[in-house]
Design an enzyme around this catalytic site. Sequence first.
Site, PDB file in Angstrom:
ATOM      1  N   ARG A  86      11.435  -7.893  11.425  1.00 51.34           N
ATOM      2  CA  ARG A  86      11.084  -8.343  12.999  1.00 51.34           C
ATOM      3  C   ARG A  86      12.336  -9.126  13.531  1.00 51.34           C
ATOM      4  O   ARG A  86      12.446  -9.172  14.839  1.00 51.34           O
ATOM      5  CB  ARG A  86       9.891  -9.278  12.929  1.00 51.34           C
ATOM      6  CG  ARG A  86       8.548  -8.517  12.623  1.00 51.34           C
ATOM      7  CD  ARG A  86       7.414  -9.519  12.899  1.00 51.34           C
ATOM      8  NE  ARG A  86       7.505 -10.649  11.943  1.00 51.34           N
ATOM      9  CZ  ARG A  86       6.733 -11.997  11.942  1.00 51.34           C
ATOM     10  NH1 ARG A  86       5.779 -12.013  13.082  1.00 51.34           N
ATOM     11  NH2 ARG A  86       7.098 -12.896  11.396  1.00 51.34           N
ATOM     12  N   LEU A 106       5.234  -4.969  15.128  1.00 48.64           N
ATOM     13  CA  LEU A 106       4.033  -4.242  15.185  1.00 48.64           C
ATOM     14  C   LEU A 106       3.464  -4.341  16.751  1.00 48.64           C
ATOM     15  O   LEU A 106       2.798  -3.437  17.319  1.00 48.64           O
ATOM     16  CB  LEU A 106       3.050  -4.896  14.396  1.00 48.64           C
ATOM     17  CG  LEU A 106       3.300  -4.738  12.793  1.00 48.64           C
ATOM     18  CD1 LEU A 106       2.192  -5.378  11.933  1.00 48.64           C
ATOM     19  CD2 LEU A 106       3.357  -3.076  12.548  1.00 48.64           C
ATOM     20  N   ALA A 146       4.054  -2.745   6.599  1.00 47.18           N
ATOM     21  CA  ALA A 146       3.639  -3.795   7.539  1.00 47.18           C
ATOM     22  C   ALA A 146       2.289  -4.192   8.087  1.00 47.18           C
ATOM     23  O   ALA A 146       1.741  -3.329   8.526  1.00 47.18           O
ATOM     24  CB  ALA A 146       4.963  -3.861   8.547  1.00 47.18           C
ATOM     25  N   LYS A 182      -7.458  -5.252   8.399  1.00 48.30           N
ATOM     26  CA  LYS A 182      -7.348  -4.231   7.749  1.00 48.30           C
ATOM     27  C   LYS A 182      -8.257  -2.944   7.662  1.00 48.30           C
ATOM     28  O   LYS A 182      -7.648  -1.884   7.619  1.00 48.30           O
ATOM     29  CB  LYS A 182      -7.126  -4.638   6.206  1.00 48.30           C
ATOM     30  CG  LYS A 182      -6.196  -5.558   5.749  1.00 48.30           C
ATOM     31  CD  LYS A 182      -4.748  -4.970   6.107  1.00 48.30           C
ATOM     32  CE  LYS A 182      -4.115  -4.123   5.047  1.00 48.30           C
ATOM     33  NZ  LYS A 182      -2.771  -3.958   5.278  1.00 48.30           N
ATOM     34  N   PRO A 239      -4.557  -1.980  -2.661  1.00 53.98           N
ATOM     35  CA  PRO A 239      -4.296  -2.922  -3.716  1.00 53.98           C
ATOM     36  C   PRO A 239      -5.340  -3.833  -3.734  1.00 53.98           C
ATOM     37  O   PRO A 239      -5.984  -4.249  -2.702  1.00 53.98           O
ATOM     38  CB  PRO A 239      -2.884  -3.341  -3.480  1.00 53.98           C
ATOM     39  CG  PRO A 239      -2.378  -2.490  -2.430  1.00 53.98           C
ATOM     40  CD  PRO A 239      -3.368  -1.966  -1.568  1.00 53.98           C
ATOM     41  N   VAL A 281      -2.731  -8.760  -5.239  1.00 53.03           N
ATOM     42  CA  VAL A 281      -1.308  -8.402  -5.785  1.00 53.03           C
ATOM     43  C   VAL A 281      -0.328  -9.557  -6.357  1.00 53.03           C
ATOM     44  O   VAL A 281      -0.295 -10.553  -5.546  1.00 53.03           O
ATOM     45  CB  VAL A 281      -0.465  -7.632  -4.572  1.00 53.03           C
ATOM     46  CG1 VAL A 281       0.818  -7.035  -4.977  1.00 53.03           C
ATOM     47  CG2 VAL A 281      -0.951  -6.306  -3.770  1.00 53.03           C
ATOM     48  N   SER A 303       0.459 -13.819  -1.287  1.00 57.05           N
ATOM     49  CA  SER A 303      -0.304 -13.486  -2.222  1.00 57.05           C
ATOM     50  C   SER A 303      -0.299 -14.120  -3.545  1.00 57.05           C
ATOM     51  O   SER A 303      -1.108 -14.055  -4.542  1.00 57.05           O
ATOM     52  CB  SER A 303       0.219 -11.874  -2.392  1.00 57.05           C
ATOM     53  OG  SER A 303       1.263 -11.672  -2.729  1.00 57.05           O
TER      54      SER A 303
END
Length: 341
Positions: free
Chosen positions: A33, A63, A83, A159, A184, A187, A199
């Site tokens: 970005r 995005l 991303a 998601k 996943p 993670v 995460s």
Amino acid sequence: MSNVLVTGGTGFIGSWCALALLEAGHDVRTTVRDLKREPELRALLHGATEFEDARLTVFRADLNSDEGWAQAVAGCDFVLHVASPTLRHSPESEEAMISAARDGVLRVLQASRDAGVKRVVLTSALGAVAYGHPRRSEPFTEEDWTNVDADIAPYQRSKTLAERAAWEFVRTGGDGLELAAVHPAAVIGPVLGPDDPPSLRTIRGMLDGRLPACPPFGTGWVDVRDVADLHLRAMTDPAANGERFLATAGPSLRIVEVSRILRARLGDRAAKAPTKEIPLAVARALAMVNPVMRSLRPQLGHDFNATSAKAERVLGWRPRPIGDSIAETAESLLAHHAVPA
């Protein structure tokens, strides 16, 4: 070797995907970005492997904007779309998070289709599979979808809606563009540098004492290096086209079980890791007043157990033992001073 775009190259999963691609001999493009982060990214990757600088090209793309995506994807054979809004860079509202995830994936898919990309591998999540369901004993599989109308967190909803939009785009307007999705579980794994990905907050909190007792739920866990490996397999294997693949290293573990593994593997260096689980009733009461526990409220009392049998059977994927990953995560955080001594 191929020319591959990795979106979100400075992220935890994105940087490991870029590293795996470089080590496999591919030329890599990646998006950030802010181009001010390019030197940092190059330093991280050079610290982990040797490669010619010309094999890595960095583009600015966001995005939330069309700008930059056509240039980033031009000439690419494959795209790993990693991303997505995260807990660290989350928009102010749920609507903005969903929009960034869904509109972002559509921007990447459209640019990929227009550029003649063969296949996009989408980084989805267990959060698009296992949330919003009643408690169950059988493990979740790729046939399951998160119930977006249930009481779930904005991240899991974003998601799920982003992935559904991706499959619909490929079905109705992909013009031959192939798609595979990787899901996943939680993670973990070593960090490439001093960055501190969200995460790993759970393990970091265990080590530094900020997590005095464990919230009452369980989930699957997977090493970031194995997640990157699965992305590369899904990118090139003909059998991956049109498929979803869960990535988890064995059955789910309660948070307290992870903490006990830390104590067993690191000894005194994990002396602050909690040994007790908060009773469910207490955790639900705390969720009324404690912001951290409130964010976990939809997970309390659940066991998000899933199986990666499909990835192992179809793509030959083999995750490393999760106990080793837990220990190596902690060793890495300590080595990079992400946890105060």
